[in-house]
Write a protein that holds these residues in place. Structure first.
Motif, PDB file in Angstrom:
ATOM      1  N   PHE A 125       0.850  -1.187   0.000  1.00  0.00           N
ATOM      2  CA  PHE A 125       0.000   0.000   0.000  1.00  0.00           C
ATOM      3  C   PHE A 125       0.888   1.239   0.000  1.00  0.00           C
ATOM      4  O   PHE A 125       1.812   1.349   0.812  1.00  0.00           O
ATOM      5  CB  PHE A 125      -0.921   0.009   1.223  1.00  0.00           C
ATOM      6  N   SER A 126       0.566   2.164  -0.908  1.00  0.00           N
ATOM      7  CA  SER A 126       1.485   3.277  -1.177  1.00  0.00           C
ATOM      8  C   SER A 126       0.902   4.650  -0.887  1.00  0.00           C
ATOM      9  O   SER A 126       1.391   5.643  -1.401  1.00  0.00           O
ATOM     10  CB  SER A 126       1.936   3.229  -2.647  1.00  0.00           C
ATOM     11  N   ASP A 127      -0.162   4.736  -0.073  1.00  0.00           N
ATOM     12  CA  ASP A 127      -0.704   6.065   0.215  1.00  0.00           C
ATOM     13  C   ASP A 127       0.033   6.686   1.400  1.00  0.00           C
ATOM     14  O   ASP A 127       1.056   6.161   1.868  1.00  0.00           O
ATOM     15  CB  ASP A 127      -2.209   6.001   0.462  1.00  0.00           C
ATOM     16  N   GLY A 128      -0.483   7.785   1.922  1.00  0.00           N
ATOM     17  CA  GLY A 128       0.236   8.546   2.936  1.00  0.00           C
ATOM     18  C   GLY A 128       0.289   7.930   4.306  1.00  0.00           C
ATOM     19  O   GLY A 128       0.987   8.475   5.193  1.00  0.00           O
ATOM     20  N   PHE A 129      -0.381   6.837   4.551  1.00  0.00           N
ATOM     21  CA  PHE A 129      -0.354   6.208   5.869  1.00  0.00           C
ATOM     22  C   PHE A 129       0.829   5.265   6.059  1.00  0.00           C
ATOM     23  O   PHE A 129       1.031   4.729   7.150  1.00  0.00           O
ATOM     24  CB  PHE A 129      -1.662   5.445   6.108  1.00  0.00           C
ATOM     25  N   ASN A 130       1.596   5.037   4.995  1.00  0.00           N
ATOM     26  CA  ASN A 130       2.806   4.217   5.078  1.00  0.00           C
ATOM     27  C   ASN A 130       2.536   2.828   5.649  1.00  0.00           C
ATOM     28  O   ASN A 130       3.254   2.345   6.531  1.00  0.00           O
ATOM     29  CB  ASN A 130       3.878   4.919   5.926  1.00  0.00           C
ATOM     30  N   ILE A 131       1.472   2.198   5.149  1.00  0.00           N
ATOM     31  CA  ILE A 131       1.169   0.831   5.596  1.00  0.00           C
ATOM     32  C   ILE A 131       2.255  -0.128   5.136  1.00  0.00           C
ATOM     33  O   ILE A 131       2.683  -1.013   5.874  1.00  0.00           O
ATOM     34  CB  ILE A 131      -0.209   0.390   5.055  1.00  0.00           C
ATOM     35  N   GLY A 132       2.709   0.048   3.892  1.00  0.00           N
ATOM     36  CA  GLY A 132       3.830  -0.740   3.392  1.00  0.00           C
ATOM     37  C   GLY A 132       3.441  -2.119   2.897  1.00  0.00           C
ATOM     38  O   GLY A 132       2.322  -2.366   2.459  1.00  0.00           O
ATOM     39  N   LYS A 133       4.383  -3.051   3.023  1.00  0.00           N
ATOM     40  CA  LYS A 133       4.260  -4.394   2.455  1.00  0.00           C
ATOM     41  C   LYS A 133       3.695  -5.367   3.478  1.00  0.00           C
ATOM     42  O   LYS A 133       4.198  -5.492   4.586  1.00  0.00           O
ATOM     43  CB  LYS A 133       5.631  -4.866   1.975  1.00  0.00           C
ATOM     44  N   LEU A 134       2.647  -6.083   3.088  1.00  0.00           N
ATOM     45  CA  LEU A 134       1.991  -7.061   3.958  1.00  0.00           C
ATOM     46  C   LEU A 134       1.908  -8.399   3.240  1.00  0.00           C
ATOM     47  O   LEU A 134       1.726  -8.460   2.024  1.00  0.00           O
ATOM     48  CB  LEU A 134       0.587  -6.594   4.330  1.00  0.00           C
ATOM     49  N   LYS A 135       2.028  -9.469   4.002  1.00  0.00           N
ATOM     50  CA  LYS A 135       1.958 -10.818   3.432  1.00  0.00           C
ATOM     51  C   LYS A 135       0.517 -11.278   3.346  1.00  0.00           C
ATOM     52  O   LYS A 135      -0.295 -11.042   4.260  1.00  0.00           O
ATOM     53  CB  LYS A 135       2.762 -11.799   4.282  1.00  0.00           C
ATOM     54  N   LEU A 136       0.162 -11.938   2.245  1.00  0.00           N
ATOM     55  CA  LEU A 136      -1.173 -12.490   2.042  1.00  0.00           C
ATOM     56  C   LEU A 136      -1.163 -13.969   2.404  1.00  0.00           C
ATOM     57  O   LEU A 136      -0.400 -14.755   1.833  1.00  0.00           O
ATOM     58  CB  LEU A 136      -1.619 -12.310   0.588  1.00  0.00           C
ATOM     59  N   VAL A 137      -2.001 -14.366   3.347  1.00  0.00           N
ATOM     60  CA  VAL A 137      -2.076 -15.761   3.790  1.00  0.00           C
ATOM     61  C   VAL A 137      -3.466 -16.288   3.446  1.00  0.00           C
ATOM     62  O   VAL A 137      -4.475 -15.783   3.944  1.00  0.00           O
ATOM     63  CB  VAL A 137      -1.823 -15.882   5.302  1.00  0.00           C
TER      64      VAL A 137
END
Length: 392
Positions: A125-137
């Motif tokens: 996720f690349s918006d201003g909240f800086n969620i970043g990279k998450l793994k999908l399980v």
């Protein structure tokens, strides 16, 4: 549309960022609703324009992706449009006037603000909240679908973690060997349903079976001090237990509906007004636990998937009329056996009702053989997306 779901794995800081995004989406939704209340002749485009104004006025709103802001405004418009439709249709009782929401549980993105990794195992996720990279399980492989087919995604917060739902633009169809079988079903509380052949499916009573555990966990919440860490832990355990019961109920409804549709070319059921039926305080909990509406929704869905018929008929007097001679035999709910004095028919009242339901369904198909008949409770309703039905 096909909705695929996977659990998100990340750090606590990422989860905190997701919470901020959810709160921002809820803020925009409520602001859009307030704008509609305070101004006349506000349309969907006006709510879309409001998103840009809010982004300039509030820094935290600007952090949310522009399409995610638009999706939040769309949620407000769905509630408004539903209210307008109910008013035009002159629906009896409350018309569903849109309300402000205190808590949010999801944030929706359209085609920007996110990106899948090449192996489809991670999402960024690349918006201003800086969620970043998450793994999908999860067990569903997204590699079968192109990025262009994914029209929107939604992050959903539940009691046991965070999930990502993908709305994929693909029609789901499965092969079905037409065998000519026709069946009417009568849903009930003694049995989950009885069909016109006399077969029954036991009522699982999932909430009743978990009631003892739920009461114990509820007492732990009530005894703990408000604002304490022990109370937060107790609330989380209670929420997880409720979520488990909800998932068990959905799993039973999906599997039972699929089996029923696969076995028959025509399924006829009653179009029950469950909202009115739960006003009976003696049976409300049992009716809610049975989840008849959820079951019939999935019957309609699988009828489309397998290219078969599913018909909803009016429920009036299906339990009172004799399936053999048509004589009306009045009986109370406690009377479980149908006895006709005219023709001498004796059978279980649910079996008699199922036969009546099938007969009425067959009559309703006369003159409509060129198209498939579907039930009145479609899985995807109105202007809502498939994600709106599955989030929560």
């Amino acid at each position: 549309m096909l909705v695929l779901e996977a659990k998100l794995k990340g750090k606590q800081s990422q989860y905190n960022s997701i919470d901020e995004a959810i709160r921002t989406a809820l803020f925009i939704r409520n602001k859009a609703l307030r704008h509609w209340m305070d101004n006349k002749d506000v349309g969907k485009n006006d709510l879309q324009k409001l998103c840009a104004v809010l982004a300039k006025e509030f820094d935290f709103a600007n952090n949310l992706n522009s399409m995610a802001r638009q999706a939040s405004a769309d949620r407000a418009w769905f509630a408004i449009a539903r209210f307008y439709d109910n008013c035009k249709a002159k629906k009896s009782g409350k018309k569903g006037f849109p309300r402000f929401k205190k808590r949010g549980h999801s944030v929706e993105y359209k085609t920007s603000g996110w990106k899948l990794s090449n192996d489809r195992r991670y999402i960024i996720f690349s918006d201003g909240f800086n969620i970043g990279k998450l793994k999908l399980v999860g067990t569903r492989d997204l590699s079968f679908y192109s990025i262009k087919q994914i029209k929107r995604i939604r992050i959903v917060k539940r009691a046991d973690g965070y999930y990502c739902q993908f709305c994929v633009d693909v029609e789901r169809t499965e092969l079905h060997q037409h065998n000519g079988n026709q069946v009417g079903i009568d849903v009930g509380l003694e049995f989950f349903y009885t069909d016109s052949e006399g077969r029954t499916v036991e009522n699982p009573r999932l909430l009743r079976k978990s009631e003892k555990s739920l009461k114990r966990k509820q007492r732990q919440v009530s005894k703990s001090k408000k604002g304490s860490s022990n109370r937060r832990k107790a609330v989380k355990k209670l929420a997880k237990k409720h979520l488990k019961v909800s998932r068990q109920r959905k799993d039973f409804a999906v599997k039972t509906a699929r089996t029923l549709v696969q076995s028959n070319d025509l399924v006829v059921y009653e179009d029950l007004q469950v909202k009115n039926m739960v006003k009976n305080h003696h049976l409300a909990k049992s009716i809610s636990d049975a989840s008849w509406s959820l079951f019939t929704d999935w019957v309609d869905y699988y009828a489309k998937v397998f290219d078969t018929w599913a018909i909803a008929i009016a429920p009036h007097y299906t339990s009172q009329d004799c399936s053999v001679c048509g004589t009306r035999v009045k009986k109370s709910l406690s009377t479980r056996t149908h006895k006709c004095n005219e023709c001498g028919t004796v059978m279980h009242r649910d079996h008699n009702a199922a036969i009546m339901i099938l007969n009425r369904g067959l009559k309703s198909t006369v003159g409509h053989t060129e198209s498939k008949a579907c039930g009145q409770n479609d899985l995807y309703l109105g202007g809502e997306t498939p994600l709106d039905k599955l989030a929560g």
